[in-house]
Design an enzyme around this catalytic site. Structure first.
Site, PDB file in Angstrom:
ATOM      1  N   THR A 249      30.849  40.079  46.443  1.00 51.58           N
ATOM      2  CA  THR A 249      31.255  41.300  45.971  1.00 51.58           C
ATOM      3  C   THR A 249      31.028  42.405  46.752  1.00 51.58           C
ATOM      4  O   THR A 249      29.856  42.617  47.442  1.00 51.58           O
ATOM      5  CB  THR A 249      30.870  41.337  44.534  1.00 51.58           C
ATOM      6  OG1 THR A 249      29.615  41.568  44.383  1.00 51.58           O
ATOM      7  CG2 THR A 249      31.532  40.252  43.847  1.00 51.58           C
TER       8      THR A 249
ATOM      9  N   CYS B 228      39.943  49.954  45.992  1.00 55.43           N
ATOM     10  CA  CYS B 228      40.754  49.060  46.751  1.00 55.43           C
ATOM     11  C   CYS B 228      42.328  49.361  46.763  1.00 55.43           C
ATOM     12  O   CYS B 228      43.404  49.173  47.231  1.00 55.43           O
ATOM     13  CB  CYS B 228      40.716  47.642  46.979  1.00 55.43           C
ATOM     14  SG  CYS B 228      40.702  46.865  45.261  1.00 55.43           S
TER      15      CYS B 228
ATOM     16  N   GLU C  95      40.374  39.123  48.468  1.00 58.88           N
ATOM     17  CA  GLU C  95      40.512  40.406  47.909  1.00 58.88           C
ATOM     18  C   GLU C  95      40.152  41.422  49.021  1.00 58.88           C
ATOM     19  O   GLU C  95      39.166  41.852  48.892  1.00 58.88           O
ATOM     20  CB  GLU C  95      40.184  40.358  46.431  1.00 58.88           C
ATOM     21  CG  GLU C  95      40.904  41.323  45.865  1.00 58.88           C
ATOM     22  CD  GLU C  95      40.860  42.754  46.029  1.00 58.88           C
ATOM     23  OE1 GLU C  95      41.666  43.501  46.999  1.00 58.88           O
ATOM     24  OE2 GLU C  95      39.919  43.330  45.657  1.00 58.88           O
TER      25      GLU C  95
END
Length: 540
Positions: free
Chosen positions: A190, A328, A294
């Site tokens: 992460t 993001c 991601e």
């Protein structure tokens, strides 16, 4: 509500921490102050913390200090994982998976339900730690913990709803089925900007799917990783579930590289920049592993001439300025119909000039600091590049003199949409503004970047809405109408296309990424017919 380390804390960590406490390098830490005693009393943190957990707290890696972007002061220290620590954690996790995968999915869901309840209990102190260590304002810090709560609620229901299929077979007395089973070990890497929520999205779904997790949190938010793991540890211990079902290997690049190259990790979920994600994906693919990416976003809001101007300014402001531009999903490009251009800019400048900037722990401030000095340097470089490439700073463009990493939110006009500075993602509150002459022109601008995470259009024309969400509209993974680009709910799949990586987390059918699909044919008759009417006759 206080948390404490397990009595089985590893000796390696104890020895290292004793050495640190006796050394001259010990300095004044925020955790030792009265103001921040919640870190000790509520979250069970201390001046020196272990960053590795696999049922025991034991670490032999580098000792790092976590600094608060609020004022640049040290909060506390964490002993990170060495590669040897990481390898031990994965071995222990794989052992735990042998039993965890056999626990009925609804029973696994019950454990996740309790984790969600624990996150509710610790929402305030954990959210405060997120603000203190990452830099986002208090309501956003608490909101991030709420995302973990919400995905746990979602996963609990999901644990009773994994849908296989029964399909018609062309052969008599045959059944054609589709089933889903756990993958094994899921590695979760992460980023600093969402140090709680993204782990929650991944771990809650992964757990109910029957996997075990190994988490490598961002190197600059190690205390949040430790605090979250301690909360989860308590739930697992109360249910006699091995702690290695949710392991932590807090570390740097060496641990990340070990994870992406490790054939014992069945899926690597990676959140980070496009450049780092590409390297991670190549490493995972090189061993034929699975990855869920991601990555970055270069998100746009389009304002058409019929847009509701009561919605546009607050939406753009929140999406461009929230979290100091470090989501993001932050809006980085604003595309305005030429007939509304001046009106929108006037309102935005008015809003930007009123934005309260300061300590994110103080209620009322809407813009906290950037995360570190590197982020400030990137902000400054982007503004200089924009000027060189023909841009004009309409508002902001300044680093504030206060201690910490505070900058003014910035609006830049006059650039071409294909300017290099526009094409790259800068994690800072910088908004590039463009005019468009038609909806088709605006869509081309929206789609004219490498990233494809999120997008939004403001219009009241239903025909434009359906064009926007259709084949000739936005090419992003998230396509919004009359709302900001940021602030996604957990019920929908989260992720993007192109250089954003193509992965999906959170809701909808994102759970399928954490499982393996089996197509099953069962012959329950006494003949052996072949498909496609093939005859292959021989006597035995």
């Amino acid at each position: 509500m206080a948390l404490r380390y397990s009595a089985r804390k590893g000796l390696g960590c104890l020895h290292r921490l004793a050495f640190i406490q006796q050394s001259s390098r010990a300095s004044s830490l925020l955790i030792d102050s009265k103001e921040h005693e919640f870190l000790r009393k509520d979250l069970g943190l201390s001046a020196d913390n272990c960053g590795v957990f696999d049922g025991e707290w034991k670490a032999e890696g580098e000792v790092v200090t976590s600094y608060s972007p609020i004022n640049g002061q040290p909060i506390a220290r964490v002993t990170q994982a060495s590669v040897a620590d990481y390898n031990r954690v994965v071995k222990t996790a794989r052992e735990a998976w042998q039993d965890w995968r056999m626990v009925p999915a609804p029973k696994r869901g019950e454990i996740v339900r309790q984790i969600g309840d624990a996150m509710r209990e610790y929402k305030e102190p954990l959210g405060r730690l997120v603000s203190m260590e990452m830099g986002k304002i208090l309501v956003e810090g608490a909101g991030e913990v709420q995302e973990y709560v919400d995905i746990c609620d979602y996963a609990v229901g999901l644990s009773r709803m994994f849908a296989g299929k029964v399909l018609p077979s062309e052969r008599p007395d045959h059944a054609l089925l589709e089933s889903w089973n756990p993958l094994g070990v899921v590695g979760i890497i992460t980023a600093f900007n969402f140090p709680v929520a993204v782990y929650g999205w991944n771990s809650a779904l992964s757990m109910v799917c029957g996997n075990v997790n190994v988490w490598k949190g961002a190197p600059s938010t190690p205390l949040t990783s430790v605090a979250v793991t301690k909360i989860v540890e308590g739930v697992l211990a109360r249910n006699n579930v091995p702690g290695s079902v949710c392991s932590l290997a807090q570390g740097g690049l060496d641990v990340g590289q070990a994870m992406t190259g490790d054939k014992n990790v069945n899926l690597v979920s990676f959140t980070g920049s496009c450049q780092a994600g590409q390297k991670a994906a190549l490493a995972v693919q090189g061993r034929f592993g699975k990855s869920l990416l991601e990555l970055g976003g270069n998100n746009a809001i389009i304002v058409l001439k019929d847009a509701n101007m009561e919605l546009v300014p607050p939406a753009v402001f929140f999406a461009a300025v929230g979290t100091a531009g470090q989501r993001c999903t932050t809006t980085r490009r604003l595309i305005i119909d030429e007939s509304r251009y001046d009106e929108v800019l006037k309102k935005l400048v008015s809003g930007y000039s009123q934005a309260p900037i300061g300590d994110p722990l103080k209620m009322g401030n809407l813009l906290g600091p950037l995360h570190n000095q590197q982020a400030v340097d990137n902000y400054k470089q982007a503004i200089e590049d924009a000027k060189v490439q023909g841009g004009t700073v309409l508002y902001g463009g300044e680093v504030l003199p206060e201690a910490g990493y505070y900058v003014k939110p910035t609006i830049i006009t006059g650039l071409s949409p294909d300017s290099p500075v526009v094409q790259r993602e800068t994690f800072a509150p910088i908004l590039y503004v463009f005019k468009c002459t038609s909806f088709e022109d605006a869509i081309a601008m929206n789609n004219g970047v490498d990233q494809g995470l999120t997008s939004s259009v403001f219009t009241q024309d239903v025909s434009q809405v359906f064009k926007w969400i259709g084949a000739s509209g936005s090419d992003c993974g998230i396509v919004n109408v009359n709302i900001p680009t940021s602030g996604a709910e957990i019920g929908g799949a989260f992720g993007g296309e192109k250089h954003t990586g193509g992965g999906r987390e959170s809701g909808s059918d994102a759970w399928k990424g954490y499982m393996r699909r089996s197509t099953i044919t069962v012959n329950h008759g006494k003949e052996l017919p072949l498909s496609q009417n093939i005859e292959f006759n021989i006597k035995f």
